[in-house]
Design a protein around this motif. Sequence first.
Motif, PDB file in Angstrom:
ATOM      1  N   ALA A  90       0.841  -1.205   0.000  1.00  0.00           N
ATOM      2  CA  ALA A  90       0.000   0.000   0.000  1.00  0.00           C
ATOM      3  C   ALA A  90       0.870   1.246   0.000  1.00  0.00           C
ATOM      4  CB  ALA A  90      -0.912  -0.009   1.210  1.00  0.00           C
ATOM      5  N   LEU A  91       1.962   1.192   0.781  1.00  0.00           N
ATOM      6  CA  LEU A  91       2.850   2.355   0.857  1.00  0.00           C
ATOM      7  C   LEU A  91       3.450   2.654  -0.514  1.00  0.00           C
ATOM      8  CD1 LEU A  91       4.082   4.323   2.961  1.00  0.00           C
ATOM      9  CD2 LEU A  91       6.077   2.854   2.942  1.00  0.00           C
ATOM     10  N   VAL A  96       3.514   5.478  -5.836  1.00  0.00           N
ATOM     11  CA  VAL A  96       3.536   5.356  -7.294  1.00  0.00           C
ATOM     12  C   VAL A  96       2.373   6.137  -7.907  1.00  0.00           C
ATOM     13  CG1 VAL A  96       3.144   3.743  -9.188  1.00  0.00           C
ATOM     14  CG2 VAL A  96       4.815   3.206  -7.454  1.00  0.00           C
ATOM     15  N   ILE A  97       1.184   5.982  -7.319  1.00  0.00           N
ATOM     16  CA  ILE A  97       0.010   6.676  -7.873  1.00  0.00           C
ATOM     17  C   ILE A  97       0.207   8.185  -7.757  1.00  0.00           C
ATOM     18  CG2 ILE A  97      -2.451   7.116  -7.539  1.00  0.00           C
ATOM     19  CD1 ILE A  97      -2.648   4.203  -6.552  1.00  0.00           C
ATOM     20  N   TYR A  98       0.669   8.626  -6.581  1.00  0.00           N
ATOM     21  CA  TYR A  98       0.878  10.063  -6.404  1.00  0.00           C
ATOM     22  C   TYR A  98       1.908  10.587  -7.399  1.00  0.00           C
ATOM     23  CZ  TYR A  98       2.426  14.445  -4.642  1.00  0.00           C
ATOM     24  OH  TYR A  98       2.754  15.761  -4.575  1.00  0.00           O
ATOM     25  N   ALA A 140       7.295   6.928 -13.144  1.00  0.00           N
ATOM     26  CA  ALA A 140       6.951   6.978 -11.723  1.00  0.00           C
ATOM     27  C   ALA A 140       7.338   5.684 -11.027  1.00  0.00           C
ATOM     28  CB  ALA A 140       5.462   7.243 -11.558  1.00  0.00           C
ATOM     29  N   VAL A 141       7.015   4.528 -11.642  1.00  0.00           N
ATOM     30  CA  VAL A 141       7.314   3.255 -10.981  1.00  0.00           C
ATOM     31  C   VAL A 141       8.821   3.089 -10.830  1.00  0.00           C
ATOM     32  CG1 VAL A 141       7.029   0.787 -11.047  1.00  0.00           C
ATOM     33  CG2 VAL A 141       5.270   2.221 -11.997  1.00  0.00           C
ATOM     34  N   THR A 142       9.557   3.278 -11.949  1.00  0.00           N
ATOM     35  CA  THR A 142      10.999   3.034 -11.900  1.00  0.00           C
ATOM     36  C   THR A 142      11.679   3.983 -10.923  1.00  0.00           C
ATOM     37  OG1 THR A 142      10.779   2.584 -14.242  1.00  0.00           O
ATOM     38  CG2 THR A 142      12.991   2.639 -13.372  1.00  0.00           C
ATOM     39  N   PHE A 143      11.375   5.282 -11.042  1.00  0.00           N
ATOM     40  CA  PHE A 143      12.067   6.243 -10.184  1.00  0.00           C
ATOM     41  C   PHE A 143      11.658   6.084  -8.726  1.00  0.00           C
ATOM     42  CE2 PHE A 143      12.537   9.137 -14.080  1.00  0.00           C
ATOM     43  CZ  PHE A 143      13.778   8.604 -14.361  1.00  0.00           C
ATOM     44  N   THR A 144      10.388   5.755  -8.473  1.00  0.00           N
ATOM     45  CA  THR A 144       9.974   5.570  -7.081  1.00  0.00           C
ATOM     46  C   THR A 144      10.728   4.408  -6.459  1.00  0.00           C
ATOM     47  OG1 THR A 144       7.791   6.350  -7.715  1.00  0.00           O
ATOM     48  CG2 THR A 144       7.982   5.302  -5.578  1.00  0.00           C
TER      49      THR A 144
END
Lengths: 219, 353
Positions: A90-91, A96-98, A140-144
């Motif tokens: 969830a975290l 990722v969504i944000y 977003a996914v990769t950088f997060t």
Amino acid sequence: MQIFKEIGVLLNKELKLEWRNKYAISGILLYVGATVFIVYMAFFEMEPLTWVILFWVIMLFASVNAITKSFTQESKKRQLYFYSLVNPTALLLSKVIYNSLLLLLISFLIWGGLSLFVGNMVVNVQPFLIAICFGSLGFAVTFTFVSAISAKTDNSASLMAILSFPLIIPILVTLVNLSKNAIEPLASEGVQGDVTMLLAIDLIVLGMALLLYPYLWRD
Amino acid sequence: MKNISWWKWLGVILIVYTFLAGMLVPLGHGIVEINPRSVKTGEQAQFTLVGYNSHYEQDKDGLRAWLKLDDEHAIGAKEIRVKGDRILELDFDIPAYLPVSKRVQDFSLILDSETDGTAVLPTAVLVTQDSIDEEKGVSAWKNSAITGLTVTTGMTFPFRAIIYETIRNTYFHVALWLSMMLLFIAAVVYSIRYVRDPQPIWDSKARAFTSVGLFFGILGLVTGMIWAAYTWGKPWSNDVKQITTAIALLVYLAYFILRSAFEDPEQKGRISAVYNIFAFVLLIPLIYVIPRMVDSLHPGAGGNPAFGSEDLDSTMRMVFYPAIIGWALIGAWIANLQYRMDAIREKWIENLD
């Protein structure tokens, strides 16, 4: 559906945090504005292909700047508090969504800025919108995930660049290929393949990030 | 010597075999060049041919040559004169019309020798005609069927235009590359084991296999650049596979920088294992999908011949597959020494305290 509730609460927290400390978001916005203006001062007029490549280069650097702080902005103690309360998935998903939403906003700003100064080179809007949406998600996914790794070190900013730039290249190459269709009046046949490829990479990266994050987060 | 396990011996034997067979087995019979490259219809054309690894002096009566368009249309040489072991003079009566409705058509040259076997030079000769009459051409070009080609026995590597002797690099460049992938897969497997069960040995093995894989990757890149210098004209041509390779090397160099950023061995092992798995999964589209979507100078892309069933003949397979296994075993041996050194170093540090 505990996890959706957790994601909702965490997303709410991210938004509130951003709203209350406006310096981070306004810093990014100013960064985008300044970069677009510098590019305009350097080029004045440009070929459509240069326009597309510059768009993604500005997007790349703006994204790295925007996302590097995702895991470093909160203190170790507060993170420990989160770990005791919520599910790691969830975290990560909330971040990722944000970050995807933030990058979507940034990319529209870059598009708008470039259109204002240099002119809008996008003839075919649909492939470009697809590129922006999936590109924001992939970035977003990769950088997060990479920022979650680099946040564990003392020198997170430089490690973020070293780790994420080589990893982002598959997504970036596909995005540039896909956007090339947007600057030509007739979309070529490759669009479908590029979209599938981009979606596949995004999903693989997302899957891996969700799978691996539980091993990464606890210290 | 008894303590050395069997697979290390096997690795050494296979590598020695790769070097000996890969370097010593000669190339097969081939045609380097032919002069002139273009003739007109109705001519009595005389060609000078330069062969490669050929023994024409020994084989004066067993030589036959054809100019061939396809399986239906070919003409045989009127006369073949041997001017040396590598030089032939060929006489052809070119018919008055071509069997096609074009002004210019390219023909391949097929040369059959009883001692050396068959050699083919694709698009050897361009034939130009002034007026077109396909029917007359078809009947004129049918006159000689290609039959009874010599099948030679013995070990030779295929003769390929442009590549020539550098075909031997297949056992080094390509084999090192494939064994690098095997080593990276081994490293990822150990990384997965580490995140599931954090024993220091798994991290040590993952690091060792990654470093050997990186080393093989650099060797593969260097052998590839040497090969490119001879065949493509320069060592770096911004080929898509060269670029993706450079990126892959950056990803793995970043792995070692990431490792050096941590003091705590547990944290170092866990985070670098997570990064290793993540990076490996992202490398799959980079190495296996993107190069297939873009034109490349490498074989198998953009209309270049692939090292598929046609190019990798049975003699080459006899060296190529052992070479992959041999390099992988040698790599595993180097990794083995590295992680054993790690264990010794740890013991030593324990004893210091």
